[in-house]
Write a protein that holds these residues in place. Structure first.
Motif, PDB file in Angstrom:
ATOM      1  N   PRO A  74       9.766  28.672  87.622  1.00 22.74           N
ATOM      2  CA  PRO A  74      10.228  27.189  87.825  1.00 22.74           C
ATOM      3  C   PRO A  74       9.939  26.526  86.414  1.00 22.74           C
ATOM      4  O   PRO A  74       9.407  27.258  85.466  1.00 22.74           O
ATOM      5  CB  PRO A  74       8.930  26.855  88.853  1.00 22.74           C
ATOM      6  N   PRO A  75      10.599  25.441  86.368  1.00 20.25           N
ATOM      7  CA  PRO A  75      10.445  24.823  84.806  1.00 20.25           C
ATOM      8  C   PRO A  75       9.029  24.557  84.632  1.00 20.25           C
ATOM      9  O   PRO A  75       8.198  24.378  85.403  1.00 20.25           O
ATOM     10  CB  PRO A  75      11.163  23.566  84.899  1.00 20.25           C
ATOM     11  N   ILE A  76       8.772  24.357  83.111  1.00 18.58           N
ATOM     12  CA  ILE A  76       7.473  24.303  82.783  1.00 18.58           C
ATOM     13  C   ILE A  76       7.042  22.610  83.250  1.00 18.58           C
ATOM     14  O   ILE A  76       7.781  21.736  82.842  1.00 18.58           O
ATOM     15  CB  ILE A  76       7.238  24.380  81.340  1.00 18.58           C
ATOM     16  N   SER A  77       5.952  22.626  83.608  1.00 18.30           N
ATOM     17  CA  SER A  77       5.485  21.362  83.968  1.00 18.30           C
ATOM     18  C   SER A  77       4.789  20.423  82.957  1.00 18.30           C
ATOM     19  O   SER A  77       4.369  20.940  82.152  1.00 18.30           O
ATOM     20  CB  SER A  77       4.448  21.311  85.383  1.00 18.30           C
ATOM     21  N   PRO A  78       4.837  19.323  82.819  1.00 11.42           N
ATOM     22  CA  PRO A  78       4.348  18.279  82.051  1.00 11.42           C
ATOM     23  C   PRO A  78       2.874  18.712  81.483  1.00 11.42           C
ATOM     24  O   PRO A  78       2.531  18.686  80.461  1.00 11.42           O
ATOM     25  CB  PRO A  78       4.525  16.834  82.212  1.00 11.42           C
ATOM     26  N   ALA A  79       2.155  19.009  82.698  1.00  9.00           N
ATOM     27  CA  ALA A  79       0.651  19.348  82.192  1.00  9.00           C
ATOM     28  C   ALA A  79       0.713  20.485  81.656  1.00  9.00           C
ATOM     29  O   ALA A  79      -0.464  20.622  80.709  1.00  9.00           O
ATOM     30  CB  ALA A  79       0.092  19.164  83.747  1.00  9.00           C
ATOM     31  N   LEU A  80       1.496  21.549  81.597  1.00 13.96           N
ATOM     32  CA  LEU A  80       1.559  22.636  81.122  1.00 13.96           C
ATOM     33  C   LEU A  80       1.811  22.542  79.724  1.00 13.96           C
ATOM     34  O   LEU A  80       1.198  23.046  78.786  1.00 13.96           O
ATOM     35  CB  LEU A  80       2.079  23.889  81.939  1.00 13.96           C
ATOM     36  N   VAL A  81       2.658  21.698  79.546  1.00 12.04           N
ATOM     37  CA  VAL A  81       3.179  21.462  78.179  1.00 12.04           C
ATOM     38  C   VAL A  81       2.076  20.802  77.362  1.00 12.04           C
ATOM     39  O   VAL A  81       1.853  21.214  76.167  1.00 12.04           O
ATOM     40  CB  VAL A  81       4.389  20.499  78.276  1.00 12.04           C
ATOM     41  N   ARG A  82       1.169  19.838  78.135  1.00 10.55           N
ATOM     42  CA  ARG A  82       0.013  19.396  77.138  1.00 10.55           C
ATOM     43  C   ARG A  82      -0.918  20.187  76.950  1.00 10.55           C
ATOM     44  O   ARG A  82      -1.743  19.967  76.029  1.00 10.55           O
ATOM     45  CB  ARG A  82      -0.497  18.044  78.123  1.00 10.55           C
ATOM     46  N   ALA A  83      -1.159  21.043  77.931  1.00 15.52           N
ATOM     47  CA  ALA A  83      -2.195  22.087  77.860  1.00 15.52           C
ATOM     48  C   ALA A  83      -1.729  23.133  76.608  1.00 15.52           C
ATOM     49  O   ALA A  83      -2.809  23.560  75.789  1.00 15.52           O
ATOM     50  CB  ALA A  83      -2.459  22.904  79.259  1.00 15.52           C
ATOM     51  N   LYS A  84      -0.668  23.485  76.519  1.00 16.93           N
ATOM     52  CA  LYS A  84      -0.089  24.280  75.535  1.00 16.93           C
ATOM     53  C   LYS A  84      -0.584  23.350  74.035  1.00 16.93           C
ATOM     54  O   LYS A  84      -0.864  24.254  72.882  1.00 16.93           O
ATOM     55  CB  LYS A  84       1.383  24.709  75.691  1.00 16.93           C
ATOM     56  N   GLU A  85       0.061  22.367  73.870  1.00 16.52           N
ATOM     57  CA  GLU A  85      -0.378  21.499  72.810  1.00 16.52           C
ATOM     58  C   GLU A  85      -1.563  21.293  72.341  1.00 16.52           C
ATOM     59  O   GLU A  85      -2.062  21.586  71.465  1.00 16.52           O
ATOM     60  CB  GLU A  85       0.537  20.124  73.160  1.00 16.52           C
ATOM     61  N   ALA A  86      -2.504  21.190  73.453  1.00 17.29           N
ATOM     62  CA  ALA A  86      -4.036  20.990  73.294  1.00 17.29           C
ATOM     63  C   ALA A  86      -4.504  22.401  72.660  1.00 17.29           C
ATOM     64  O   ALA A  86      -5.250  22.399  71.670  1.00 17.29           O
ATOM     65  CB  ALA A  86      -4.955  20.510  74.538  1.00 17.29           C
ATOM     66  N   HIS A  87      -3.936  23.409  73.395  1.00 18.67           N
ATOM     67  CA  HIS A  87      -4.475  24.713  72.916  1.00 18.67           C
ATOM     68  C   HIS A  87      -4.247  24.752  71.290  1.00 18.67           C
ATOM     69  O   HIS A  87      -4.690  25.364  70.472  1.00 18.67           O
ATOM     70  CB  HIS A  87      -4.107  25.710  73.794  1.00 18.67           C
ATOM     71  N   ALA A  88      -2.856  24.588  71.162  1.00 19.93           N
ATOM     72  CA  ALA A  88      -2.447  24.726  69.751  1.00 19.93           C
ATOM     73  C   ALA A  88      -3.083  23.935  68.715  1.00 19.93           C
ATOM     74  O   ALA A  88      -3.538  24.326  67.696  1.00 19.93           O
ATOM     75  CB  ALA A  88      -0.721  24.499  69.616  1.00 19.93           C
ATOM     76  N   GLN A  89      -3.544  23.018  69.213  1.00 22.60           N
ATOM     77  CA  GLN A  89      -4.450  21.899  68.092  1.00 22.60           C
ATOM     78  C   GLN A  89      -5.789  22.681  68.034  1.00 22.60           C
ATOM     79  O   GLN A  89      -6.490  22.616  66.950  1.00 22.60           O
ATOM     80  CB  GLN A  89      -4.499  20.634  68.820  1.00 22.60           C
ATOM     81  N   LEU A  90      -6.511  23.202  69.095  1.00 20.71           N
ATOM     82  CA  LEU A  90      -7.692  23.716  69.076  1.00 20.71           C
ATOM     83  C   LEU A  90      -7.714  25.055  68.315  1.00 20.71           C
ATOM     84  O   LEU A  90      -8.391  25.308  67.419  1.00 20.71           O
ATOM     85  CB  LEU A  90      -8.316  23.751  70.165  1.00 20.71           C
ATOM     86  N   PHE A  91      -6.822  25.824  68.612  1.00 24.49           N
ATOM     87  CA  PHE A  91      -6.861  27.138  67.974  1.00 24.49           C
ATOM     88  C   PHE A  91      -5.749  27.778  67.213  1.00 24.49           C
ATOM     89  O   PHE A  91      -5.568  28.816  66.838  1.00 24.49           O
ATOM     90  CB  PHE A  91      -6.571  28.182  69.285  1.00 24.49           C
ATOM     91  N   GLY A  92      -4.739  26.724  66.905  1.00 19.19           N
ATOM     92  CA  GLY A  92      -3.564  27.048  66.144  1.00 19.19           C
ATOM     93  C   GLY A  92      -2.645  27.576  66.819  1.00 19.19           C
ATOM     94  O   GLY A  92      -2.762  28.213  67.876  1.00 19.19           O
ATOM     95  N   SER A  93      -1.352  27.594  66.481  1.00 18.95           N
ATOM     96  CA  SER A  93      -0.336  28.095  67.195  1.00 18.95           C
ATOM     97  C   SER A  93       0.166  29.429  66.786  1.00 18.95           C
ATOM     98  O   SER A  93      -0.025  29.797  65.591  1.00 18.95           O
ATOM     99  CB  SER A  93       0.898  27.238  67.349  1.00 18.95           C
ATOM    100  N   GLU A  94       0.482  30.436  67.606  1.00 20.53           N
ATOM    101  CA  GLU A  94       0.828  31.625  67.143  1.00 20.53           C
ATOM    102  C   GLU A  94       2.533  31.843  66.927  1.00 20.53           C
ATOM    103  O   GLU A  94       3.141  31.412  67.796  1.00 20.53           O
ATOM    104  CB  GLU A  94       0.156  32.711  68.238  1.00 20.53           C
TER     105      GLU A  94
END
Length: 94
Positions: A74-94
């Motif tokens: 299914p398409p990525i939900s807005p909540a998952l997009v926000r969680a991914k962005e928060a993770h990238a801010q905390l741990f850096g993006s790969e």
């Protein structure tokens, strides 16, 4: 080295006289000692329990749904997009 010398641990259990009679009878029928019968039965039950809890069983319908979701997620939900962005801010993006 015999099997006797490999045994280094001991377990104890309380058992009713009726249950002990059944275990003794079963051990006799298999031509084994009560100790050997109890240990091998406990090992088999432990293996079965571990196997059963390690497997996920799905109905045919659930299997089809699982595969369909893997192939057509299914398409990525807005909540998952926000969680991914928060993770990238905390741990850096790969």
């Amino acid at each position: 080295m015999t099997q006797e010398t490999l045994r280094t641990s001991r377990i104890e259990a309380r058992i009713t006289p009726d249950a002990l009679a059944i275990v003794k009878r079963a051990a006799e029928l298999e031509g084994r000692s009560v100790s050997d019968f109890v240990v091998s039965s406990a090992q088999e039950a432990a293996r079965r329990t571990i196997e059963e809890t390690s497997l996920i069983r799905l109905s045919s319908e659930d299997q089809r749904r699982f595969v369909d979701l893997l192939l057509n997620p299914p398409p990525i939900s807005p909540a998952l997009v926000r969680a991914k962005e928060a993770h990238a801010q905390l741990f850096g993006s790969e």
